[in-house]
Design a protein around this motif. Structure first.
Motif, PDB file in Angstrom:
ATOM      1  N   ASP A  51       0.795  -1.220   0.000  1.00  0.00           N
ATOM      2  CA  ASP A  51       0.000   0.000   0.000  1.00  0.00           C
ATOM      3  C   ASP A  51       0.832   1.275   0.000  1.00  0.00           C
ATOM      4  OD1 ASP A  51      -2.133  -1.774   0.160  1.00  0.00           O
ATOM      5  OD2 ASP A  51      -2.239  -1.626   2.341  1.00  0.00           O
ATOM      6  N   LEU A  52       1.900   1.322   0.787  1.00  0.00           N
ATOM      7  CA  LEU A  52       2.691   2.551   0.874  1.00  0.00           C
ATOM      8  C   LEU A  52       3.720   2.657  -0.250  1.00  0.00           C
ATOM      9  CD1 LEU A  52       3.136   2.832   4.734  1.00  0.00           C
ATOM     10  CD2 LEU A  52       1.423   3.910   3.263  1.00  0.00           C
ATOM     11  N   LEU A  53       4.446   1.560  -0.536  1.00  0.00           N
ATOM     12  CA  LEU A  53       5.398   1.596  -1.650  1.00  0.00           C
ATOM     13  C   LEU A  53       4.718   1.316  -2.982  1.00  0.00           C
ATOM     14  CD1 LEU A  53       8.702  -0.057  -0.390  1.00  0.00           C
ATOM     15  CD2 LEU A  53       8.009   2.339  -0.361  1.00  0.00           C
ATOM     16  N   GLY A  54       3.565   0.679  -2.947  1.00  0.00           N
ATOM     17  CA  GLY A  54       2.799   0.427  -4.165  1.00  0.00           C
ATOM     18  C   GLY A  54       3.375  -0.659  -5.060  1.00  0.00           C
ATOM     19  N   LEU A  55       4.101  -1.628  -4.469  1.00  0.00           N
ATOM     20  CA  LEU A  55       4.651  -2.714  -5.283  1.00  0.00           C
ATOM     21  C   LEU A  55       3.522  -3.633  -5.747  1.00  0.00           C
ATOM     22  CD1 LEU A  55       7.880  -3.761  -3.331  1.00  0.00           C
ATOM     23  CD2 LEU A  55       7.622  -2.072  -5.149  1.00  0.00           C
ATOM     24  N   ALA A  56       3.584  -4.061  -7.003  1.00  0.00           N
ATOM     25  CA  ALA A  56       2.574  -4.953  -7.557  1.00  0.00           C
ATOM     26  C   ALA A  56       2.822  -6.382  -7.076  1.00  0.00           C
ATOM     27  CB  ALA A  56       2.611  -4.912  -9.085  1.00  0.00           C
ATOM     28  N   ILE A  57       1.753  -7.100  -6.840  1.00  0.00           N
ATOM     29  CA  ILE A  57       1.857  -8.484  -6.372  1.00  0.00           C
ATOM     30  C   ILE A  57       2.161  -9.398  -7.548  1.00  0.00           C
ATOM     31  CG2 ILE A  57       0.582 -10.415  -5.360  1.00  0.00           C
ATOM     32  CD1 ILE A  57      -0.933  -8.319  -3.672  1.00  0.00           C
ATOM     33  N   ALA A  58       3.235 -10.176  -7.412  1.00  0.00           N
ATOM     34  CA  ALA A  58       3.593 -11.174  -8.414  1.00  0.00           C
ATOM     35  C   ALA A  58       2.803 -12.455  -8.171  1.00  0.00           C
ATOM     36  CB  ALA A  58       5.091 -11.467  -8.374  1.00  0.00           C
ATOM     37  N   ARG A  59       2.712 -12.864  -6.906  1.00  0.00           N
ATOM     38  CA  ARG A  59       1.907 -14.024  -6.539  1.00  0.00           C
ATOM     39  C   ARG A  59       1.703 -14.046  -5.032  1.00  0.00           C
ATOM     40  NH1 ARG A  59       4.018 -18.916  -4.717  1.00  0.00           N
ATOM     41  NH2 ARG A  59       6.250 -18.918  -4.420  1.00  0.00           N
ATOM     42  N   GLU A  60       0.660 -14.731  -4.631  1.00  0.00           N
ATOM     43  CA  GLU A  60       0.376 -14.938  -3.219  1.00  0.00           C
ATOM     44  C   GLU A  60       0.294 -16.433  -2.971  1.00  0.00           C
ATOM     45  OE1 GLU A  60      -2.381 -11.531  -1.593  1.00  0.00           O
ATOM     46  OE2 GLU A  60      -3.118 -12.188  -3.570  1.00  0.00           O
ATOM     47  N   TYR A  61       0.671 -16.847  -1.791  1.00  0.00           N
ATOM     48  CA  TYR A  61       0.597 -18.247  -1.409  1.00  0.00           C
ATOM     49  C   TYR A  61       0.233 -18.300   0.067  1.00  0.00           C
ATOM     50  CZ  TYR A  61       5.241 -17.436   0.577  1.00  0.00           C
ATOM     51  OH  TYR A  61       6.299 -16.947   1.299  1.00  0.00           O
ATOM     52  N   PRO A  62      -0.241 -19.435   0.548  1.00  0.00           N
ATOM     53  CA  PRO A  62      -0.561 -19.516   1.975  1.00  0.00           C
ATOM     54  C   PRO A  62       0.698 -19.238   2.793  1.00  0.00           C
ATOM     55  CG  PRO A  62      -1.454 -21.400   0.800  1.00  0.00           C
ATOM     56  CD  PRO A  62      -0.556 -20.665  -0.162  1.00  0.00           C
ATOM     57  N   GLY A  63       0.705 -18.109   3.465  1.00  0.00           N
ATOM     58  CA  GLY A  63       1.859 -17.764   4.287  1.00  0.00           C
ATOM     59  C   GLY A  63       2.807 -16.765   3.662  1.00  0.00           C
ATOM     60  N   GLY A  64       2.407 -16.099   2.584  1.00  0.00           N
ATOM     61  CA  GLY A  64       3.313 -15.098   2.039  1.00  0.00           C
ATOM     62  C   GLY A  64       2.823 -14.422   0.779  1.00  0.00           C
ATOM     63  N   THR A  65       3.520 -13.355   0.423  1.00  0.00           N
ATOM     64  CA  THR A  65       3.217 -12.572  -0.768  1.00  0.00           C
ATOM     65  C   THR A  65       4.528 -12.202  -1.432  1.00  0.00           C
ATOM     66  OG1 THR A  65       1.248 -11.655   0.294  1.00  0.00           O
ATOM     67  CG2 THR A  65       2.079 -10.480  -1.630  1.00  0.00           C
ATOM     68  N   VAL A  66       4.571 -12.343  -2.757  1.00  0.00           N
ATOM     69  CA  VAL A  66       5.755 -11.988  -3.533  1.00  0.00           C
ATOM     70  C   VAL A  66       5.399 -10.766  -4.379  1.00  0.00           C
ATOM     71  CG1 VAL A  66       7.438 -12.769  -5.241  1.00  0.00           C
ATOM     72  CG2 VAL A  66       6.475 -14.407  -3.603  1.00  0.00           C
ATOM     73  N   PHE A  67       6.261  -9.759  -4.320  1.00  0.00           N
ATOM     74  CA  PHE A  67       6.035  -8.513  -5.057  1.00  0.00           C
ATOM     75  C   PHE A  67       7.032  -8.362  -6.193  1.00  0.00           C
ATOM     76  CE2 PHE A  67       4.524  -7.609  -0.768  1.00  0.00           C
ATOM     77  CZ  PHE A  67       3.289  -7.041  -1.021  1.00  0.00           C
ATOM     78  N   PHE A  68       6.590  -7.730  -7.269  1.00  0.00           N
ATOM     79  CA  PHE A  68       7.509  -7.283  -8.306  1.00  0.00           C
ATOM     80  C   PHE A  68       8.248  -6.069  -7.777  1.00  0.00           C
ATOM     81  CE2 PHE A  68       4.220  -9.247 -11.083  1.00  0.00           C
ATOM     82  CZ  PHE A  68       5.038 -10.152 -11.745  1.00  0.00           C
ATOM     83  N   ALA A  69       9.544  -6.013  -8.008  1.00  0.00           N
ATOM     84  CA  ALA A  69      10.358  -4.851  -7.624  1.00  0.00           C
ATOM     85  C   ALA A  69      11.368  -4.608  -8.740  1.00  0.00           C
ATOM     86  CB  ALA A  69      11.054  -5.085  -6.289  1.00  0.00           C
ATOM     87  N   GLY A  70      10.894  -4.048  -9.839  1.00  0.00           N
ATOM     88  CA  GLY A  70      11.774  -3.849 -10.989  1.00  0.00           C
ATOM     89  C   GLY A  70      12.159  -5.199 -11.577  1.00  0.00           C
ATOM     90  N   GLN A  71      13.441  -5.445 -11.683  1.00  0.00           N
ATOM     91  CA  GLN A  71      13.925  -6.707 -12.240  1.00  0.00           C
ATOM     92  C   GLN A  71      14.124  -7.768 -11.161  1.00  0.00           C
ATOM     93  OE1 GLN A  71      17.475  -5.769 -14.399  1.00  0.00           O
ATOM     94  NE2 GLN A  71      16.394  -4.555 -15.907  1.00  0.00           N
ATOM     95  N   SER A  72      13.613  -7.544  -9.989  1.00  0.00           N
ATOM     96  CA  SER A  72      13.771  -8.476  -8.887  1.00  0.00           C
ATOM     97  C   SER A  72      12.417  -8.727  -8.245  1.00  0.00           C
ATOM     98  CB  SER A  72      14.752  -7.911  -7.849  1.00  0.00           C
ATOM     99  OG  SER A  72      15.037  -8.854  -6.852  1.00  0.00           O
TER     100      SER A  72
END
Length: 130
Positions: free
Chosen positions: A24-45
């Motif tokens: 919400d604050l940095l506005g990173l887009a979600i790459a995927r969610e799984y039970p127990g976590g969230t992965v965000f896109f951060a440029g090329q990482s």
């Protein structure tokens, strides 16, 4: 050894607070969610926020997240409006990059970087083909 991909994994003490910070604050887009976590896109990482964290209070982080932004002034204004504390205001470093420092809810340092057009990182180092 072939490295096929990489990501930074964070194990925060308060998953919901850290998730909200990156989403919400940095506005990173979600790459995927799984039970127990969230992965965000951060440029090329990727930045993964895992819900199974170091809630024992023994967490430490040596290093920083490096996030390139298009305009450091705009990023500073957006973050200030969102209530994110700026640890170090934008400044042009001796090596030519414009840098600003913030931190996430667990104190992980984040450097936001604008690369000026004339900086060597932005130049095409390939030789022109004949």
């Amino acid at each position: 050894m072939d490295i096929l991909s990489s990501r930074i994994i964070l194990r925060p003490g308060d998953y919901r607070t850290t998730l909200a910070f990156y989403r919400d604050l940095l506005g990173l887009a979600i790459a995927r969610e799984y039970p127990g976590g969230t992965v965000f896109f951060a440029g090329q990482s990727l930045v993964e926020v895992a819900a199974h964290g170091g809630s024992d209070g023994s967490r430490s982080f040596d290093g920083a997240l490096w996030l390139q932004v298009r305009d450091i002034g705009d990023a500073a204004a957006e973050l200030t409006l969102a209530g994110v504390a700026i640890d170090r205001a934008p400044v042009q470093e001796p090596w030519g990059l414009h840098e600003m420092w913030i931190h996430d809810p667990d104190g992980v340092p984040i450097v936001l970087v604008e690369i000026p057009p004339e900086h060597p990182i932005r130049r095409d180092g390939r030789r022109p083909q004949d």
